[in-house]
Design a protein around this motif. Structure first.
Motif, PDB file in Angstrom:
ATOM      1  N   ILE A 128       0.755  -1.360   0.041  1.00 24.67           N
ATOM      2  CA  ILE A 128       0.006  -0.049   0.147  1.00 24.67           C
ATOM      3  C   ILE A 128       0.905   1.174  -0.125  1.00 24.67           C
ATOM      4  O   ILE A 128       1.734   1.302   0.716  1.00 24.67           O
ATOM      5  CB  ILE A 128      -0.965   0.069   1.233  1.00 24.67           C
ATOM      6  CG1 ILE A 128      -1.967  -1.217   1.249  1.00 24.67           C
ATOM      7  CG2 ILE A 128      -1.706   1.434   1.481  1.00 24.67           C
ATOM      8  CD1 ILE A 128      -2.418  -1.350   2.712  1.00 24.67           C
ATOM      9  N   ASP A 129       0.535   2.184  -0.899  1.00 23.64           N
ATOM     10  CA  ASP A 129       1.014   3.544  -1.077  1.00 23.64           C
ATOM     11  C   ASP A 129       0.059   4.540   0.036  1.00 23.64           C
ATOM     12  O   ASP A 129      -1.207   4.656  -0.443  1.00 23.64           O
ATOM     13  CB  ASP A 129       0.966   4.198  -2.193  1.00 23.64           C
ATOM     14  CG  ASP A 129       1.467   5.569  -2.346  1.00 23.64           C
ATOM     15  OD1 ASP A 129       2.029   6.133  -1.328  1.00 23.64           O
ATOM     16  OD2 ASP A 129       1.425   6.300  -3.376  1.00 23.64           O
ATOM     17  N   ALA A 130       0.527   4.840   1.239  1.00 29.82           N
ATOM     18  CA  ALA A 130      -0.597   5.825   1.980  1.00 29.82           C
ATOM     19  C   ALA A 130       0.068   7.061   2.346  1.00 29.82           C
ATOM     20  O   ALA A 130       1.046   7.467   2.628  1.00 29.82           O
ATOM     21  CB  ALA A 130      -0.510   5.015   3.424  1.00 29.82           C
ATOM     22  N   GLN A 131      -0.953   8.273   1.744  1.00 30.66           N
ATOM     23  CA  GLN A 131      -0.475   9.420   1.849  1.00 30.66           C
ATOM     24  C   GLN A 131      -1.537   9.974   2.961  1.00 30.66           C
ATOM     25  O   GLN A 131      -2.577   9.884   2.966  1.00 30.66           O
ATOM     26  CB  GLN A 131      -0.829  10.117   0.565  1.00 30.66           C
ATOM     27  CG  GLN A 131       0.021   9.591  -0.626  1.00 30.66           C
ATOM     28  CD  GLN A 131      -0.118  10.442  -1.749  1.00 30.66           C
ATOM     29  OE1 GLN A 131      -0.090  11.503  -1.946  1.00 30.66           O
ATOM     30  NE2 GLN A 131      -0.726   9.854  -2.860  1.00 30.66           N
ATOM     31  N   LEU A 132      -0.898  10.559   4.121  1.00 26.94           N
ATOM     32  CA  LEU A 132      -1.369  11.010   5.138  1.00 26.94           C
ATOM     33  C   LEU A 132      -1.264  12.576   5.293  1.00 26.94           C
ATOM     34  O   LEU A 132      -0.311  13.222   5.205  1.00 26.94           O
ATOM     35  CB  LEU A 132      -0.835  10.443   6.569  1.00 26.94           C
ATOM     36  CG  LEU A 132      -0.645   8.934   6.710  1.00 26.94           C
ATOM     37  CD1 LEU A 132      -0.176   8.464   7.853  1.00 26.94           C
ATOM     38  CD2 LEU A 132      -1.948   8.310   6.209  1.00 26.94           C
TER      39      LEU A 132
END
Length: 296
Positions: A184-188
């Protein structure tokens, strides 16, 4: 930070080592690591860049071989032109997944296009290898391009998760996998927390920004291998980008030599002999190649 001071939810902290790929281009190598050879099927994990090439310069990874694995180069910025021995020519761009299954053998090159090279190219991303299960190590090589628009996106409060491969939170990526895994690529957003899937083996890599995990702060260039079943609170300190990776444990150990992965040492020796002898399919449009490293 010493390992003795790690939160209870973290099994291991990995700080990448710098590796020179030539022409002054260095990467941060995370996996394999002396104390952790793999996380789920992930046996190799490099953080490339961020780098800004001068005009006339760029990435030039000449044709080289692979067996026994699948690869994906996932970009945050820039572009890489992929060419392989199946005859595929495909640019890799941010958010896209170019899924290459090496199986019994494939060769490919990775370069900066001349048009981009002229003005100076930026490059930033992650390159990962996944060991194939023993039953699929000698599968036919394949290549599939999955544009960013085809990948599931999962919205959580303050977080946007793009599912690169595997399954999580009720969604499944179109990328072909051979065993349970997650990537997963997670942008927070600042202050947002990161939800985690329930895979048996998991790690979180801080690619951009800083996060707090159970109250301890970690900066970019840090991989946190989590204990099985742990559900730590991971919160972004400012905007952050993280990679979540893992899956089911491998079905036995793997041998990794140069670009070859296999459960059989004899199979790796055969691959070495084949590449040294030139007994390998050629990459379309390429006349160069990387010689077999001697003395490794």
């Amino acid at each position: 930070m010493s390992e003795a001071a790690l939160p209870d939810s973290v099994d291991l902290l990995i700080v990448p080592r710098l590796r020179d790929l030539g022409d002054g281009f260095t990467v941060r190598r995370v996996l394999p690591y002396a104390k952790r050879r793999h996380v789920g099927p992930f046996v190799f994990f490099d953080h490339m860049g961020p780098v800004q090439f001068a005009p006339g310069q760029g990435l030039d990874v000449r044709p080289h071989p692979h067996i026994g694995l699948a690869t994906v180069t996932y970009l945050f910025e820039g572009e890489i032109m992929h060419r392989d021995s199946l005859g595929v020519i495909q640019p890799i761009r941010p958010g896209d997944v170019n899924w290459m299954v090496a199986g019994r053998g494939i060769a490919h090159s990775e370069r900066t296009r001349d048009e981009i090279r002229q003005s100076g190219a930026a490059l930033h991303g992650i390159q990962s290898w996944f060991a194939l299960p023993k039953a699929h190590e000698e599968t036919e090589p394949t290549f599939h391009h999955h544009p960013a628009s085809s990948l599931p996106e999962i919205e959580k409060p303050g977080a946007r998760l793009r599912l690169i491969a595997g399954s999580a939170f009720g969604a499944t990526s179109p990328a072909q996998v051979f065993a349970p895994m997650v990537y997963i690529d997670a942008q927070l957003s600042p202050g947002a927390t990161l939800p985690l899937p329930d895979d048996e083996e998991r790690a979180v890599y801080v690619a951009i920004g800083e996060v707090s995990l159970d109250g301890t702060v970690y900066e970019s260039g840090t991989m946190l291998v989590l204990k099985s079943g742990a559900q730590p609170k991971i919160a972004a300190r400012g905007a952050a980008r993280l990679m979540v990776l893992g899956g089911a444990p491998l079905d036995g150990e793997r041998n990794l030599w140069w670009n070859f992965v296999s459960s059989s040492k004899e199979r790796i020796e055969q691959a070495k002999a084949d590449w040294r002898a030139g007994n390998w399919p050629k990459v379309l449009g390429e006349t160069e190649f990387i010689p077999l490293p001697e003395g490794m």
